[in-house]
Motif scaffolding. Structure first.
Motif, mmCIF file in Angstrom:
data_model
loop_
_atom_site.group_PDB
_atom_site.id
_atom_site.type_symbol
_atom_site.label_atom_id
_atom_site.label_comp_id
_atom_site.label_asym_id
_atom_site.label_seq_id
_atom_site.Cartn_x
_atom_site.Cartn_y
_atom_site.Cartn_z
ATOM 1 N N GLU A 207 0.930 -0.596 0.538
ATOM 2 C CA GLU A 207 -0.302 0.050 -0.274
ATOM 3 C C GLU A 207 0.826 0.826 0.084
ATOM 4 O OE1 GLU A 207 -4.020 2.111 -0.547
ATOM 5 O OE2 GLU A 207 -3.118 -0.066 -0.378
ATOM 6 N N SER A 208 1.701 1.223 0.755
ATOM 7 C CA SER A 208 2.920 2.148 0.875
ATOM 8 C C SER A 208 3.441 2.465 -0.703
ATOM 9 C CB SER A 208 4.254 2.287 1.546
ATOM 10 O OG SER A 208 3.789 1.991 3.250
ATOM 11 N N GLY A 211 -0.209 1.978 -3.394
ATOM 12 C CA GLY A 211 -1.268 2.098 -3.456
ATOM 13 C C GLY A 211 -2.225 3.721 -3.412
ATOM 14 N N THR A 213 -4.238 6.366 -1.925
ATOM 15 C CA THR A 213 -5.330 6.556 -1.418
ATOM 16 C C THR A 213 -6.917 7.840 -1.975
ATOM 17 O OG1 THR A 213 -4.253 8.423 -0.358
ATOM 18 C CG2 THR A 213 -4.215 6.234 0.595
ATOM 19 N N SER A 214 -7.706 8.364 -1.742
ATOM 20 C CA SER A 214 -8.165 9.010 -2.770
ATOM 21 C C SER A 214 -8.256 10.298 -2.438
ATOM 22 C CB SER A 214 -9.907 9.538 -1.321
ATOM 23 O OG SER A 214 -10.160 9.691 -0.414
ATOM 24 N N GLU A 215 -6.915 10.560 -1.020
ATOM 25 C CA GLU A 215 -6.689 12.005 -1.234
ATOM 26 C C GLU A 215 -5.372 11.976 -2.600
ATOM 27 O OE1 GLU A 215 -7.412 10.085 1.608
ATOM 28 O OE2 GLU A 215 -8.273 10.979 2.738
ATOM 29 N N GLN A 216 -4.573 11.028 -2.290
ATOM 30 C CA GLN A 216 -3.874 10.573 -3.203
ATOM 31 C C GLN A 216 -3.826 11.390 -4.512
ATOM 32 O OE1 GLN A 216 -1.502 7.493 -1.736
ATOM 33 N NE2 GLN A 216 0.294 8.145 -0.870
ATOM 34 N N SER A 217 -5.219 10.052 -4.557
ATOM 35 C CA SER A 217 -5.636 10.651 -5.940
ATOM 36 C C SER A 217 -5.917 11.732 -6.448
ATOM 37 C CB SER A 217 -6.907 9.588 -6.059
ATOM 38 O OG SER A 217 -7.918 10.106 -7.263
ATOM 39 N N GLN A 224 -8.152 5.671 -8.004
ATOM 40 C CA GLN A 224 -7.728 5.054 -6.618
ATOM 41 C C GLN A 224 -7.196 4.021 -6.739
ATOM 42 O OE1 GLN A 224 -10.872 6.247 -3.610
ATOM 43 N NE2 GLN A 224 -9.927 4.063 -2.595
ATOM 44 N N TYR A 225 -6.153 3.541 -5.919
ATOM 45 C CA TYR A 225 -5.827 1.908 -5.439
ATOM 46 C C TYR A 225 -5.562 1.583 -4.409
ATOM 47 C CZ TYR A 225 -3.180 -2.279 -8.175
ATOM 48 O OH TYR A 225 -3.331 -3.898 -8.050
ATOM 49 N N ASP A 226 -6.305 0.083 -4.154
ATOM 50 C CA ASP A 226 -5.523 -0.266 -3.640
ATOM 51 C C ASP A 226 -4.695 -2.227 -3.210
ATOM 52 O OD1 ASP A 226 -7.500 0.876 -1.059
ATOM 53 O OD2 ASP A 226 -8.765 -0.337 -2.063
ATOM 54 N N SER A 266 -0.806 -1.629 -10.739
ATOM 55 C CA SER A 266 -1.023 -0.169 -9.528
ATOM 56 C C SER A 266 -0.828 0.760 -10.919
ATOM 57 C CB SER A 266 0.079 -0.054 -8.867
ATOM 58 O OG SER A 266 -0.092 0.963 -8.402
#
Length: 285
Positions: A207-208, A211, A213-217, A224-226, A266
């Protein structure tokens, strides 16, 4: 005539740490030499107690030290389709039969029996900076962290089979495991080596680095990606070392990594094929 333009490559944090290790090793050696030169002039009562602290004054050749410098051609970050050439100082030392030091950290062999070696190690994970590439802008940095782990290897003839695990403290807080095999053979002045490995990682590591997050997106424009735990990549590499003299050596190395699973899918990854090459010159004490 227009002036010549010179482009400087900003050293990475790994490069700076390796340079510090080189400086520390050389400083220790110089201090030991000065102790030897001054021994005649210093009264016995003020001399260094070699009986109690002799290990500190060991010569570099007793530590099997190799010091060198070279250059590496590699992706700007894991998954990048952009490449850069960066300088790499090289330092490695083998102290006795059980302790090894190189730019990645310290390794101590705690058990050796019938070809098996169990080692513990300490080092670091360098993290990632969003300034490394325009593609990373908005993702923020992955902080560096200390790493501790262990390795179990089995030596049979020129081949080594191994399994290792490393836990990062700080930074990604990730857990990374590796399974691999190496083979090495010497022919006259040449040492030929080849290896292959598979790397697995837990949720924290994946994830680090992969991934979004919504904020990073929102900041980066990437979807967004998990990224979940699993097999992260396969690597193959080969190297040729030429012993020009008893002390001087030249080494060339090339390898390629193949990102897989959630890492390859990713949106951070621009290319799941990650080649690299290195050329270095070293001096063996």
């Amino acid at each position: 005539m227009s002036p010549t333009k010179i482009t400087l490559v900003r050293p990475t944090r790994a490069t700076l740490l390796a340079m510090a290790i080189v400086a520390l090793t050389l400083a220790t050696s110089q201090a030991a030499d000065l102790d030897e030169q001054d021994a005649v002039a210093v009264p016995p009562s003020q001399r260094f107690d070699n009986g109690r602290f002799g290990a500190v004054g060991q010569r570099l050749h007793e530590w099997n030290v190799v010091v060198g410098a070279g250059a590496m051609y590699a992706p700007k970050f894991e998954g990048s389709d952009e490449f850069e050439v960066r300088p790499i100082p090289v330092i490695s030392a083998r102290i006795g039969d059980r302790i090894g030091i190189d730019p990645t950290g310290l390794t101590v062999d705690v058990l050796q029996s019938n070809g098996f070696t169990l080692s513990v190690k300490g080092g670091y994970e360098m993290g990632r900076s969003e300034d490394d590439s325009d593609h990373l802008r908005g993702l923020g940095d992955v902080d560096a962290g200390a790493a501790i782990g262990g390795k179990l290897s089995y030596q049979v003839g020129p081949a080594e089979l191994y399994a290792s695990i490393d836990k990062t403290i700080g930074g990604s807080e990730g857990l990374v495991g590796k399974l691999g095999a190496n083979v090495s053979q010497r022919y006259d002045r040449f040492i030929l080596s080849a290896g292959a490995s598979a790397t697995l990682a837990d949720d924290n590591h994946m994830e680090s680095y992969f991934g979004v997050t919504s904020e990073q997106s929102a900041r980066s424009g990437l979807r967004q990606y998990d990224a979940g735990a699993g097999l992260k990549r396969f690597d193959v590499e080969a190297s040729v070392t030429y012993m020009a003299t008893e002390n001087w050596l030249i080494r060339g190395q090339a390898g390629v990594g193949f990102l897989t699973g959630d890492a390859a899918d990713s949106p951070i990854v621009q290319d799941d094929v990650q080649p690299s090459a290195m050329l270095m010159v070293g001096y063996k004490f």
